[in-house]
Design an enzyme around this catalytic site. Structure first.
Site, short mmCIF file in Angstrom:
data_model
loop_
_atom_site.label_atom_id
_atom_site.label_comp_id
_atom_site.label_asym_id
_atom_site.label_seq_id
_atom_site.Cartn_x
_atom_site.Cartn_y
_atom_site.Cartn_z
N GLU A 89 -5.91 14.16 3.10
CA GLU A 89 -7.25 14.05 2.51
C GLU A 89 -8.29 13.46 3.47
OE1 GLU A 89 -4.63 12.34 0.87
OE2 GLU A 89 -4.78 12.75 -1.28
N CYS A 115 2.93 -0.59 2.91
CA CYS A 115 2.24 -1.66 2.17
C CYS A 115 2.56 -1.49 0.69
CB CYS A 115 0.73 -1.61 2.42
SG CYS A 115 0.35 -1.79 4.17
N CYS A 118 0.20 0.31 -1.94
CA CYS A 118 -0.50 1.52 -1.49
C CYS A 118 0.31 2.79 -1.76
CB CYS A 118 -0.79 1.39 0.01
SG CYS A 118 -1.49 2.87 0.72
N CYS A 332 -9.33 3.41 -2.10
CA CYS A 332 -8.43 2.76 -1.13
C CYS A 332 -7.04 2.60 -1.73
CB CYS A 332 -8.95 1.37 -0.78
SG CYS A 332 -10.41 1.40 0.23
FE1 SF4 Z 1 -0.75 0.22 4.48
FE2 SF4 Z 1 -1.46 2.30 2.97
FE3 SF4 Z 1 -2.96 1.66 5.07
FE4 SF4 Z 1 -0.52 2.70 5.43
S1 SF4 Z 1 -2.27 3.72 4.47
S2 SF4 Z 1 -1.40 0.92 6.51
S3 SF4 Z 1 0.63 1.83 3.70
S4 SF4 Z 1 -2.64 0.39 3.24
#
Ligand code: SF4
Length: 340
Positions: A89, A115, A118, A332
Site C-alpha cells: 500500500e 512490533c 502492528c 499507522c
Molecule cells: Fe514495526 Fe510495523 Fe513499522 Fe514494521 S511496519 S517497523 S512492525 S511498526
C-alpha cells in the site's frame, strides 16, 4: 531489465546514446512532468533514441489495484500490485493547505520487525521494495491526484532502515531536480530505532527528516513492544541520537505510540526526562490503532491527559499526531495489504 526511473542523468548518459542534456530531459519528462511513456514526451530526444531507450530500459510502474477513500478524513489508500504479484500500500495524506498532499510509502512487503501492536509486523517480511518501486508508487499517487503532492513519508509497510540503500536511493530520486522535485525536508524516514543505521545515516549527512520510534522509556517493555529495537540498550540509542544532534544541530524527533495502561504512565515521562539528559527533542504522540486481538487499546482521555500533563510539567516538548485512515484500514500500524 533495468528501470530508468532511479537512474541519474549521468548514469543514463553512460548507459545509452543520450547526451547529458538529453538524459536530463528524459528523466524530467518521466519523473517531474509525469509522462507515462517515452512516446508521450515532447521532443526530449529523437525518435531513434526513444526507441533505443524503450528497448533497453523499463519504465513501468506498480499497478493500482484499488483506491479506498477514508470517509472521515479523505485520505486515500492505494493498493498496488508489484511486478511479481505481491501487494503493498501507499496512503495519500491531505495536508493542512487545501489541494496539497503527502504520500505515506511502503519500503518493504510486510516487515520483519514484529512490533507487537502492528498489523504489518504480523505479516512477516516477504521482500524489500526496490527504489524504483517506491518511486513508482509515489508517481502513481501523483498521477491520480488533482492538486500538488509535496511530500513523502516512509511509514507504510516495512522498516526503511532494514532496506537502507534502496530507501536512500528512492529519497534521492524523489528530491532530485531531475527527479520528482520534493524538497528534501518534505521527505521523512521513520525508523523503529536500528542503532547502526542511525549512526550511518548521521555520518552520511542525508538531508531528509528522521523520526525514531521510542514508545517506552523502559528497556524491558520496549523490547516487548518493539522486539528488534530491544536488541540495543536505550543508552546506546540515546548515544546515537546525541551524536546525531551534535553533528546535524537538529532537534531529535521521537515517536511514542500511546497505549492505554501500557506506556501512558507519568512515570514513563520521568524516566524519559532522565534519559534525555538535556538532548533537545520533540515527542510525537500517536494513539495506537487497531490491535485489539493483541490486547492494546487507546488511552482514555484522563489517562492521556495525565501523560501529557507530566510532559508539560517536566518541560518535554511534544506534539499530538493524528493518524489518518482509521476507517479505511490505512492508519499507522494497520497496513496489511487487505483488499476492500
Ligand atoms: Fe514495526 Fe510495523 Fe513499522 Fe514494521 S511496519 S517497523 S512492525 S511498526
Amino acid at each position: 531489465m533495468r528501470s530508468i526511473l532511479t537512474m541519474t542523468p549521468d548514469e543514463l548518459t553512460q548507459a545509452s546514446d543520450c547526451t547529458l542534456a538529453e538524459s536530463r530531459r528524459v528523466l524530467a519528462c518521466l519523473l517531474s512532468d509525469g509522462k507515462r511513456d517515452l512516446d508521450a514526451m515532447k521532443r526530449p530526444v529523437s525518435k531513434v533514441k526513444r526507441a533505443q531507450l524503450r528497448q533497453d530500459f523499463e519504465c513501468s510502474l506498480p499497478q493500482v489495484v484499488e483506491t479506498i477513500e477514508d470517509p472521515q478524513d479523505q485520505s486515500l489508500r492505494f493498493l498496488f500490485r508489484l511486478y511479481d504479484g505481491k501487494l503493498v500500500e501507499a496512503v495519500r495524506i491531505p495536508l493542512h493547505k487545501p489541494g496539497r498532499f503527502s504520500v505515506c510509502l511502503s519500503s518493504q512487503v510486510g516487515c520483519a520487525m514484529g512490533c507487537d501492536f502492528c498489523a504489518t509486523g504480523r505479516l512477516g517480511l516477504s521482500r524489500n521494495l526496490q527504489a524504483w518501486e517506491m518511486v513508482g508508487c509515489w508517481l502513481q499517487v501523483r498521477t491520480h491526484t488533482q492538486g500538488v503532492v509535496t511530500g513523502a513519508v516512509f511509514m507504510g509497510q516495512g522498516e526503511p532502515f532494514h532496506n537502507y540503500e534502496q530507501v536512500i536511493r528512492a529519497c534521492q530520486v524523489l528530491s532530485r531536480p531531475s527527479g520528482c522535485r520534493i524538497p528534501a525536508d518534505g521527505i521523512t524516514i521513520s525508523t523503529v530505532g536500528l542503532v547502526p543505521q542511525i549512526r550511518r545515516y548521521t555520518a552520511e549527512q542525508h538531508p531528509y527528516r528522521l523520526i525514531v520510534s521510542l514508545s517506552s522509556s523502559q528497556q524491558a517493555q520496549r523490547a516487548e513492544l518493539l522486539p528488534i529495537a530491544g536488541k540495543w540498550q536505550l543508552e546506546e540509542l540515546f548515544d546515537a541520537l546525541r551524536e546525531r544532534h551534535t553533528l546535524s544541530g537538529e532537534r531529535v524527533t521521537l515517536a511514542w505510540v500511546l497505549m492505554g495502561g501500557v506506556n501512558d504512565n507519568p512515570a514513563q515521562v520521568s524516566a524519559l526526562k532522565q534519559q534525555l539528559d538535556g538532548l533537545p527533542i520533540t515527542l510525537n504522540i500517536i494513539d495506537v490503532n487497531e490491535a485489539r486481538e493483541k490486547g492494546y487499546r487507546r488511552s482514555t482521555p484522563p489517562e492521556r491527559a495525565r501523560f501529557i500533563d507530566q510532559l508539560a510539567a517536566l518541560g518535554v516538548p511534544f506534539v499530538r499526531r493524528y493518524s489518518v485512515g482509521l476507517e479505511s484500514n490505512s492508519a499507522c500500524g494497520m497496513l496489511a495489504s487487505k483488499r476492500s
